[in-house]
Motif scaffolding. Structure first.
Motif, mmCIF file in Angstrom:
data_model
loop_
_atom_site.group_PDB
_atom_site.id
_atom_site.type_symbol
_atom_site.label_atom_id
_atom_site.label_comp_id
_atom_site.label_asym_id
_atom_site.label_seq_id
_atom_site.Cartn_x
_atom_site.Cartn_y
_atom_site.Cartn_z
ATOM 1 N N LEU A 1 36.466 -15.841 86.227
ATOM 2 C CA LEU A 1 36.882 -16.566 87.277
ATOM 3 C C LEU A 1 38.207 -15.853 87.691
ATOM 4 O O LEU A 1 39.028 -15.498 86.798
ATOM 5 C CB LEU A 1 37.012 -18.031 87.189
ATOM 6 N N GLN A 2 38.476 -16.010 88.949
ATOM 7 C CA GLN A 2 39.946 -15.321 89.328
ATOM 8 C C GLN A 2 41.136 -15.650 88.523
ATOM 9 O O GLN A 2 41.892 -14.814 88.239
ATOM 10 C CB GLN A 2 40.027 -15.558 90.984
ATOM 11 N N GLY A 3 41.392 -16.948 88.453
ATOM 12 C CA GLY A 3 42.485 -17.391 87.677
ATOM 13 C C GLY A 3 42.716 -16.796 86.091
ATOM 14 O O GLY A 3 43.608 -17.025 85.669
ATOM 15 N N HIS A 4 41.301 -16.529 85.644
ATOM 16 C CA HIS A 4 41.369 -16.071 84.188
ATOM 17 C C HIS A 4 41.424 -14.462 84.087
ATOM 18 O O HIS A 4 42.099 -14.084 83.372
ATOM 19 C CB HIS A 4 40.188 -16.556 83.685
ATOM 20 N N SER B 1 40.282 -12.597 73.761
ATOM 21 C CA SER B 1 39.681 -13.157 74.831
ATOM 22 C C SER B 1 40.327 -14.427 75.045
ATOM 23 O O SER B 1 41.203 -15.011 74.470
ATOM 24 C CB SER B 1 38.090 -13.571 73.932
ATOM 25 N N ASP B 2 39.482 -15.130 76.152
ATOM 26 C CA ASP B 2 39.968 -16.391 76.661
ATOM 27 C C ASP B 2 39.567 -17.566 75.680
ATOM 28 O O ASP B 2 38.624 -17.652 75.265
ATOM 29 C CB ASP B 2 39.169 -16.574 77.971
ATOM 30 N N PRO B 3 40.419 -18.755 75.821
ATOM 31 C CA PRO B 3 40.293 -19.788 74.856
ATOM 32 C C PRO B 3 38.740 -20.566 75.444
ATOM 33 O O PRO B 3 37.902 -21.112 74.620
ATOM 34 C CB PRO B 3 41.177 -20.529 75.080
ATOM 35 N N VAL B 4 38.523 -20.471 76.596
ATOM 36 C CA VAL B 4 37.214 -21.045 77.041
ATOM 37 C C VAL B 4 35.923 -20.022 76.787
ATOM 38 O O VAL B 4 34.769 -20.470 77.054
ATOM 39 C CB VAL B 4 37.103 -21.305 78.458
ATOM 40 N N SER C 1 32.368 -12.140 62.238
ATOM 41 C CA SER C 1 31.326 -11.462 61.599
ATOM 42 C C SER C 1 31.480 -10.190 61.634
ATOM 43 O O SER C 1 30.879 -9.279 60.776
ATOM 44 C CB SER C 1 30.002 -11.965 62.490
ATOM 45 N N LEU C 2 32.275 -9.558 62.722
ATOM 46 C CA LEU C 2 32.678 -7.844 62.616
ATOM 47 C C LEU C 2 33.926 -7.615 61.884
ATOM 48 O O LEU C 2 34.363 -6.631 61.682
ATOM 49 C CB LEU C 2 32.358 -7.422 63.808
ATOM 50 N N LYS C 3 34.368 -8.743 61.205
ATOM 51 C CA LYS C 3 35.768 -8.453 60.382
ATOM 52 C C LYS C 3 36.802 -7.912 61.474
ATOM 53 O O LYS C 3 37.629 -6.845 61.137
ATOM 54 C CB LYS C 3 35.640 -7.677 59.350
ATOM 55 N N LEU C 4 36.887 -8.353 62.826
ATOM 56 C CA LEU C 4 37.800 -7.897 63.751
ATOM 57 C C LEU C 4 38.742 -9.023 64.407
ATOM 58 O O LEU C 4 38.228 -10.206 64.609
ATOM 59 C CB LEU C 4 36.988 -7.271 65.141
ATOM 60 N N PRO C 5 39.901 -8.929 64.090
ATOM 61 C CA PRO C 5 40.979 -9.930 64.309
ATOM 62 C C PRO C 5 40.582 -10.367 66.037
ATOM 63 O O PRO C 5 40.564 -9.444 66.784
ATOM 64 C CB PRO C 5 42.240 -9.479 64.042
ATOM 65 N N ARG C 6 41.174 -11.662 66.235
ATOM 66 C CA ARG C 6 40.706 -12.042 67.819
ATOM 67 C C ARG C 6 42.059 -12.969 68.108
ATOM 68 O O ARG C 6 42.602 -13.728 67.328
ATOM 69 C CB ARG C 6 39.480 -12.954 67.818
ATOM 70 N N LEU C 7 42.583 -12.203 69.061
ATOM 71 C CA LEU C 7 43.821 -13.070 69.799
ATOM 72 C C LEU C 7 43.333 -13.585 71.091
ATOM 73 O O LEU C 7 42.467 -13.346 71.503
ATOM 74 C CB LEU C 7 44.833 -12.031 70.131
ATOM 75 N N VAL C 8 44.255 -14.942 71.361
ATOM 76 C CA VAL C 8 43.519 -15.539 72.419
ATOM 77 C C VAL C 8 44.615 -15.776 73.502
ATOM 78 O O VAL C 8 45.905 -15.874 73.189
ATOM 79 C CB VAL C 8 43.311 -17.056 72.063
ATOM 80 N N LEU C 9 44.147 -15.442 74.730
ATOM 81 C CA LEU C 9 45.091 -15.477 75.804
ATOM 82 C C LEU C 9 44.920 -16.739 76.581
ATOM 83 O O LEU C 9 43.987 -17.074 77.167
ATOM 84 C CB LEU C 9 44.703 -14.208 76.721
ATOM 85 N N GLY D 1 46.218 -15.628 66.433
ATOM 86 C CA GLY D 1 47.479 -15.837 67.317
ATOM 87 C C GLY D 1 46.962 -16.115 68.642
ATOM 88 O O GLY D 1 45.871 -15.879 69.281
ATOM 89 N N LEU D 2 48.118 -16.524 69.496
ATOM 90 C CA LEU D 2 47.798 -16.819 70.912
ATOM 91 C C LEU D 2 48.923 -16.146 71.608
ATOM 92 O O LEU D 2 50.064 -16.347 71.110
ATOM 93 C CB LEU D 2 48.138 -18.468 70.957
ATOM 94 N N THR D 3 48.527 -15.741 72.616
ATOM 95 C CA THR D 3 49.549 -15.153 73.639
ATOM 96 C C THR D 3 49.481 -15.915 74.833
ATOM 97 O O THR D 3 48.403 -16.094 75.347
ATOM 98 C CB THR D 3 49.470 -13.649 73.720
ATOM 99 N N GLY D 4 50.461 -16.181 75.418
ATOM 100 C CA GLY D 4 50.533 -17.119 76.606
ATOM 101 C C GLY D 4 51.260 -16.501 77.812
ATOM 102 O O GLY D 4 52.574 -16.072 77.751
ATOM 103 N N ASN D 5 50.767 -16.878 78.939
ATOM 104 C CA ASN D 5 51.487 -16.364 80.011
ATOM 105 C C ASN D 5 52.533 -17.578 80.742
ATOM 106 O O ASN D 5 52.244 -18.188 81.708
ATOM 107 C CB ASN D 5 50.635 -16.241 81.469
#
Length: 455
Positions: free
Chosen positions: A18-21, A114-117, A127-135, A207-211
């Protein structure tokens, strides 16, 4: 930190469509690309971004399954759990392929953003042993309101009842029950389960990164760090750190800039309710006459879908309206918003208070007339009007032409509006402090880069 360390390091980003994301995700991608990282954007076919605007990124589409199940989308919320279900297998397959390609090309994929939603992406990344950050694409305060859903239900605030609308919510000051980020849906239990999953998978992330920026949301950030034991990086406003190319899904009409050039300084109220919000025909007519009667010049974005049930809006113009506004009004289908808000002729913004729009208005020192519709917009409107005090909150029961006219004049020409403008100017100065070298957002970006390189 030497930029050479980032060569050969690729980041994979997956925006919610969606546009806002999409906007903040591509802005973040542009910031990180400018710091030496390679960028891959995984995206759905639904609302796919315009890859030609980002020639240095790799865009990889995945099937989203929506064409097969569109009849299942009964309301706006239905899209969230549906995409979390239909995208899971194709997203995992895509990520596996990208990791395999990276090994062949002697690249290192450092993490997924990736997005929290899209909480399902945490399990895939694990499952792929890849770190995930949330925007986080909303304000921190509005996310805290979602995170408190369980408590709010126990206290009886949710689901919202008409008898409690004005009741303060002491757990989330300064919100009232009517300001809570309620989502219209026929499936409340599915909504509550989804929010629980979103919150739990954020806690499991790296971790989380925020706008957002520290001077704007100090109190909310303090609460967040107590409730979520993960690193948080506030490096907003993103578009001030790196003015990215447009990621608009709609075609922008730049003819409005030439019209703004003909208007006196701070005289124009800009009116836009984002890419999703809509209203009924009666409210649309009241808006039109309220704008006309205010005698203030206005730039009004009226896109297709702005009015419930009408693809085109021309039939609902009230008799005599277009003749009355003549030189006073400019009506277009979509605007280059950041450029509009930065224009010296613009003195106010009538907005739905999506987070991107709210931040962009703050960045330019433009006071707001707040008309939130759904989700986090009501939280943002309350912050604008009662915490930062740079806007006027229009309550839903006051949307008749006389009240609209008075509200516009309060923001645009009266002393109250001038005081808001002074506070907005002060907030704009805080933005400039945060994004310059040594400022909190600039430092958070350096900390984020170090965090990514530590994976």
């Amino acid at each position: 930190m030497e930029e050479t360390k980032r060569r050969g390091v690729r980041l994979v980003l997956f925006p919610f469509p969606l546009q806002g994301h999409i906007n903040p995700m591509l802005q973040l991608a542009s910031i990180l690309y400018s710091k030496g990282f390679s960028i891959t954007i995984i995206h759905t076919h639904f609302n796919s971004p315009n890859s030609s605007n980002y020639p240095n990124f790799t865009f990889v589409p995945i099937p989203d399954g929506l064409s097969d199940v569109q009849d299942s989308i009964t309301d706006g919320f239905s899209l969230l759990p549906l995409l979390n279900l239909t995208c899971k297998v194709p997203f995992r397959d895509c990520l596996v392929q990208l990791l395999s390609n990276a090994e062949t090309e002697e690249e290192h994929i450092a993490c997924l953003i990736s997005d929290p939603v899209m909480p399902f992406t945490q399990g895939v990344a694990d499952s792929l042993k890849l770190p995930r950050l949330v925007l986080l694409t909303s304000s921190v305060q509005s996310f805290l309101a979602f995170a408190a859903y369980q408590v709010l239900r126990q206290k009886g605030y949710l689901p919202i009842s008409d008898s409690q609308l004005e009741t303060p919510v002491p757990e989330l000051p300064p919100l009232r029950v009517k300001d809570l980020p309620a989502i219209e849906t026929q499936n409340l239990e599915i909504l509550y389960q989804f929010v629980d999953s979103m919150v739990n998978q954020l806690k499991a992330s790296s971790g989380l990164t925020g706008n957002t920026f520290k001077l704007l949301e100090q109190s909310a950030l303090a609460t967040f760090t107590q409730e979520f034991p993960i690193p948080i990086f506030t490096l907003g406003p993103f578009h001030k750190l790196y003015p990215a190319l447009s990621s608009s899904l709609l075609s922008q009409d730049r003819s409005c800039i030439a019209w703004l050039d003909t208007q006196p300084p701070r005289s124009v109220i800009y009116v836009s309710f984002g890419s999703l919000a809509s209203m009924d025909e009666d409210e649309f007519v009241e808006m039109a006459w309220g704008l006309a009667n205010s005698k203030c010049p206005f730039l009004w974005v009226v896109r297709s879908g702005s009015v419930h049930g009408l693809e085109q809006v021309e039939p609902v113009w009230p008799d005599g309206f277009l003749e009355m506004i003549s030189e006073k009004g400019c009506i277009i289908k979509w605007a280059p918003q950041q450029e509009v808000l930065a224009h010296p002729a613009v003195g106010g913004f009538w907005t739905h208070n999506g987070w991107n729009s709210t931040l962009e208005s703050i960045c330019e020192g433009v006071p707001m007339l707040c008309r939130p519709s759904f989700g986090d917009q009501k939280v943002n409107a309350r912050l604008v009007s009662h915490v930062w005090r740079v806007g006027l909150h229009m309550e839903e029961n006051r949307l008749e032409r006389g009240e609209i006219e008075r509200s516009i004049r309060r923001v645009m020409v009266e002393k109250e509006g001038e005081e808001m403008r002074e506070r907005a100017k002060s907030l704009k100065e805080k933005v400039e402090v945060c994004v310059r070298k040594g400022g909190s957002s600039h430092q958070s970006l350096e900390d984020l880069i170090a965090h990514i390189l530590s994976f």
